[in-house]
Design a protein around this motif. Structure first.
Motif, PDB file in Angstrom:
ATOM      1  N   THR A  30      -2.800  19.869  59.990  1.00 53.48           N
ATOM      2  CA  THR A  30      -2.218  20.648  61.088  1.00 53.48           C
ATOM      3  C   THR A  30      -1.671  21.970  60.574  1.00 53.48           C
ATOM      4  O   THR A  30      -1.892  23.024  61.184  1.00 53.48           O
ATOM      5  N   VAL A  31      -0.979  21.945  59.452  1.00 53.15           N
ATOM      6  CA  VAL A  31      -0.456  23.174  58.859  1.00 53.15           C
ATOM      7  C   VAL A  31      -1.610  24.084  58.442  1.00 53.15           C
ATOM      8  O   VAL A  31      -1.581  25.301  58.688  1.00 53.15           O
ATOM      9  N   LEU A  32      -2.644  23.513  57.858  1.00 57.15           N
ATOM     10  CA  LEU A  32      -3.786  24.313  57.403  1.00 57.15           C
ATOM     11  C   LEU A  32      -4.551  24.946  58.561  1.00 57.15           C
ATOM     12  O   LEU A  32      -5.231  25.962  58.373  1.00 57.15           O
ATOM     13  N   LYS A  33      -4.426  24.415  59.768  1.00 58.15           N
ATOM     14  CA  LYS A  33      -5.062  25.027  60.946  1.00 58.15           C
ATOM     15  C   LYS A  33      -4.537  26.432  61.197  1.00 58.15           C
ATOM     16  O   LYS A  33      -5.214  27.256  61.813  1.00 58.15           O
ATOM     17  N   MET A  34      -3.322  26.718  60.722  1.00 61.09           N
ATOM     18  CA  MET A  34      -2.758  28.059  60.918  1.00 61.09           C
ATOM     19  C   MET A  34      -3.593  29.135  60.229  1.00 61.09           C
ATOM     20  O   MET A  34      -3.506  30.311  60.584  1.00 61.09           O
ATOM     21  N   LYS A  35      -4.434  28.744  59.271  1.00 62.22           N
ATOM     22  CA  LYS A  35      -5.312  29.708  58.601  1.00 62.22           C
ATOM     23  C   LYS A  35      -6.350  30.288  59.558  1.00 62.22           C
ATOM     24  O   LYS A  35      -6.920  31.343  59.299  1.00 62.22           O
ATOM     25  N   GLU A  36      -6.588  29.602  60.673  1.00 65.74           N
ATOM     26  CA  GLU A  36      -7.593  30.035  61.646  1.00 65.74           C
ATOM     27  C   GLU A  36      -7.089  31.137  62.578  1.00 65.74           C
ATOM     28  O   GLU A  36      -7.883  31.749  63.291  1.00 65.74           O
ATOM     29  N   PHE A  37      -5.789  31.385  62.577  1.00 64.42           N
ATOM     30  CA  PHE A  37      -5.221  32.294  63.571  1.00 64.42           C
ATOM     31  C   PHE A  37      -4.631  33.549  62.936  1.00 64.42           C
ATOM     32  O   PHE A  37      -3.803  33.454  62.041  1.00 64.42           O
ATOM     33  N   PRO A  38      -5.060  34.721  63.418  1.00 66.95           N
ATOM     34  CA  PRO A  38      -4.444  35.959  62.926  1.00 66.95           C
ATOM     35  C   PRO A  38      -3.012  36.049  63.428  1.00 66.95           C
ATOM     36  O   PRO A  38      -2.687  35.494  64.477  1.00 66.95           O
ATOM     37  N   HIS A  39      -2.182  36.732  62.676  1.00 63.43           N
ATOM     38  CA  HIS A  39      -0.777  36.836  63.085  1.00 63.43           C
ATOM     39  C   HIS A  39      -0.319  38.285  63.083  1.00 63.43           C
ATOM     40  O   HIS A  39      -0.300  38.931  64.117  1.00 63.43           O
ATOM     41  N   HIS A  40       0.023  38.817  61.914  1.00 63.32           N
ATOM     42  CA  HIS A  40       0.452  40.215  61.807  1.00 63.32           C
ATOM     43  C   HIS A  40      -0.600  40.991  61.032  1.00 63.32           C
ATOM     44  O   HIS A  40      -0.811  40.726  59.861  1.00 63.32           O
ATOM     45  N   GLY A  41      -1.253  41.939  61.701  1.00 67.13           N
ATOM     46  CA  GLY A  41      -2.279  42.726  61.026  1.00 67.13           C
ATOM     47  C   GLY A  41      -3.386  41.827  60.519  1.00 67.13           C
ATOM     48  O   GLY A  41      -3.952  41.035  61.265  1.00 67.13           O
ATOM     49  N   ASP A  42      -3.681  41.919  59.229  1.00 63.73           N
ATOM     50  CA  ASP A  42      -4.730  41.097  58.613  1.00 63.73           C
ATOM     51  C   ASP A  42      -4.183  39.786  58.043  1.00 63.73           C
ATOM     52  O   ASP A  42      -4.904  39.047  57.383  1.00 63.73           O
ATOM     53  N   THR A  43      -2.936  39.509  58.278  1.00 61.75           N
ATOM     54  CA  THR A  43      -2.279  38.308  57.754  1.00 61.75           C
ATOM     55  C   THR A  43      -2.476  37.149  58.720  1.00 61.75           C
ATOM     56  O   THR A  43      -2.243  37.284  59.914  1.00 61.75           O
ATOM     57  N   THR A  44      -2.890  35.998  58.192  1.00 58.58           N
ATOM     58  CA  THR A  44      -3.029  34.808  59.039  1.00 58.58           C
ATOM     59  C   THR A  44      -1.652  34.214  59.307  1.00 58.58           C
ATOM     60  O   THR A  44      -0.672  34.507  58.605  1.00 58.58           O
ATOM     61  N   CYS A  45      -1.603  33.360  60.278  1.00 59.82           N
ATOM     62  CA  CYS A  45      -0.360  32.665  60.596  1.00 59.82           C
ATOM     63  C   CYS A  45       0.090  31.825  59.390  1.00 59.82           C
ATOM     64  O   CYS A  45       1.280  31.783  59.067  1.00 59.82           O
ATOM     65  N   PHE A  46      -0.863  31.192  58.708  1.00 66.55           N
ATOM     66  CA  PHE A  46      -0.536  30.392  57.526  1.00 66.55           C
ATOM     67  C   PHE A  46       0.092  31.270  56.442  1.00 66.55           C
ATOM     68  O   PHE A  46       1.128  30.917  55.870  1.00 66.55           O
ATOM     69  N   GLN A  47      -0.531  32.407  56.145  1.00 70.31           N
ATOM     70  CA  GLN A  47      -0.014  33.279  55.093  1.00 70.31           C
ATOM     71  C   GLN A  47       1.371  33.805  55.462  1.00 70.31           C
ATOM     72  O   GLN A  47       2.257  33.871  54.614  1.00 70.31           O
ATOM     73  N   HIS A  48       1.558  34.165  56.727  1.00 72.50           N
ATOM     74  CA  HIS A  48       2.880  34.628  57.171  1.00 72.50           C
ATOM     75  C   HIS A  48       3.922  33.521  56.952  1.00 72.50           C
ATOM     76  O   HIS A  48       5.008  33.783  56.427  1.00 72.50           O
ATOM     77  N   CYS A  49       3.593  32.307  57.346  1.00 71.90           N
ATOM     78  CA  CYS A  49       4.543  31.196  57.183  1.00 71.90           C
ATOM     79  C   CYS A  49       4.810  30.905  55.714  1.00 71.90           C
ATOM     80  O   CYS A  49       5.942  30.582  55.340  1.00 71.90           O
ATOM     81  N   LEU A  50       3.792  31.043  54.873  1.00 67.55           N
ATOM     82  CA  LEU A  50       3.981  30.874  53.434  1.00 67.55           C
ATOM     83  C   LEU A  50       4.924  31.952  52.897  1.00 67.55           C
ATOM     84  O   LEU A  50       5.837  31.658  52.122  1.00 67.55           O
ATOM     85  N   ASN A  51       4.716  33.193  53.326  1.00 71.52           N
ATOM     86  CA  ASN A  51       5.593  34.291  52.913  1.00 71.52           C
ATOM     87  C   ASN A  51       7.042  33.998  53.305  1.00 71.52           C
ATOM     88  O   ASN A  51       7.956  34.098  52.490  1.00 71.52           O
ATOM     89  N   VAL A  52       7.234  33.644  54.562  1.00 71.43           N
ATOM     90  CA  VAL A  52       8.581  33.367  55.075  1.00 71.43           C
ATOM     91  C   VAL A  52       9.186  32.172  54.351  1.00 71.43           C
ATOM     92  O   VAL A  52      10.350  32.188  53.948  1.00 71.43           O
ATOM     93  N   SER A  53       8.401  31.140  54.159  1.00 66.30           N
ATOM     94  CA  SER A  53       8.881  29.925  53.499  1.00 66.30           C
ATOM     95  C   SER A  53       9.387  30.219  52.092  1.00 66.30           C
ATOM     96  O   SER A  53      10.484  29.789  51.709  1.00 66.30           O
ATOM     97  N   TYR A  54       8.610  30.951  51.320  1.00 66.72           N
ATOM     98  CA  TYR A  54       8.977  31.213  49.931  1.00 66.72           C
ATOM     99  C   TYR A  54      10.239  32.078  49.836  1.00 66.72           C
ATOM    100  O   TYR A  54      11.173  31.751  49.091  1.00 66.72           O
ATOM    101  N   GLU A 154       3.960  42.759  56.327  1.00 69.65           N
ATOM    102  CA  GLU A 154       2.587  42.392  56.702  1.00 69.65           C
ATOM    103  C   GLU A 154       1.941  43.405  57.639  1.00 69.65           C
ATOM    104  O   GLU A 154       0.714  43.484  57.699  1.00 69.65           O
ATOM    105  N   THR A 155       2.727  44.170  58.370  1.00 79.52           N
ATOM    106  CA  THR A 155       2.147  45.107  59.332  1.00 79.52           C
ATOM    107  C   THR A 155       2.263  46.558  58.886  1.00 79.52           C
ATOM    108  O   THR A 155       1.290  47.297  58.932  1.00 79.52           O
ATOM    109  N   VAL A 156       3.418  46.975  58.460  1.00 81.17           N
ATOM    110  CA  VAL A 156       3.641  48.391  58.156  1.00 81.17           C
ATOM    111  C   VAL A 156       3.055  48.790  56.803  1.00 81.17           C
ATOM    112  O   VAL A 156       2.369  49.816  56.704  1.00 81.17           O
ATOM    113  N   ILE A 157       3.303  48.022  55.767  1.00 86.41           N
ATOM    114  CA  ILE A 157       2.858  48.396  54.420  1.00 86.41           C
ATOM    115  C   ILE A 157       1.336  48.571  54.350  1.00 86.41           C
ATOM    116  O   ILE A 157       0.869  49.589  53.833  1.00 86.41           O
TER     117      ILE A 157
END
Length: 181
Positions: A30-54, A154-157
């Motif tokens: 279920t968590v890995l499904k987030m890789k299928e969805f774009p979130h901010h710019g070219d960042t997937t939802c999974f990558q965004h959540c990983l960034n926030v989590s860390y 994820e969006t501005v840089i």
């Protein structure tokens, strides 16, 4: 290799305390499904959540808060599982920014056991946009800030980097005799 934006640390390394706290989530379908969805710019939802989590984990640890809850809720905070860019709200339904935290919390509760602290972090991470969702815990305030910070990175840089690359292409090239002086 899993990395958070701006970090050189391999988050998939079993030697990291962070990895021990979230390893089961990082392998969950279920968590890995987030890789299928774009979130901010070219960042997937999974990558965004990983960034926030860390970064949530790092700050919670620095401030002697519950880093386990910060890391786990950070990884689950946007588990809404749809592309919000193309989602059409039903008549009378509020926009994604106001509703996705509740959708994520519902999905999380259907798939995982979470503490009251983790639920608060997930449900209220969009404060102050959701002004009525006032954080109850200090860990929730941390994610409010970390989520905005990561979204900005994820969006501005990447956009600034594209502008910079475009400017470099427009700049006149130096002649070889100028570079030797």
């Amino acid at each position: 290799m899993l990395k958070a934006i701006g970090s050189k640390v391999d988050l998939s390394s079993s030697e990291l305390e962070y990895n021990h706290l979230v390893a089961d989530l990082l392998e969950n379908e279920t968590v890995l499904k987030m890789k299928e969805f774009p979130h901010h710019g070219d960042t997937t939802c999974f990558q965004h959540c990983l960034n926030v989590s860390y970064y949530n984990y790092k700050l919670c640890r620095f401030f002697s808060l519950n880093e386990r809850a910060g890391a786990r809720a950070g990884l689950l905070h946007d588990l809404f599982l749809y592309d919000w860019h193309t989602y059409k709200p039903a008549k009378g339904e509020r926009l994604h920014g106001f509703t996705h935290a509740g959708a994520a919390l519902k999905n999380v509760r259907e798939n995982f056991y979470i503490s009251d602290l983790e639920a608060d972090i997930i449900e209220k991470h969009m404060f102050p946009l959701n002004i009525t969702a006032f954080p109850k815990y200090r860990e929730t305030l941390v994610i409010v800030l970390v989520d905005k910070y990561c979204g900005l990175l994820e969006t501005v840089i990447p956009r600034l980097q594209k502008v910079g690359n475009g400017i470099k292409k427009l700049a006149p090239k130096k002649k070889s005799s100028e570079t030797n002086q």
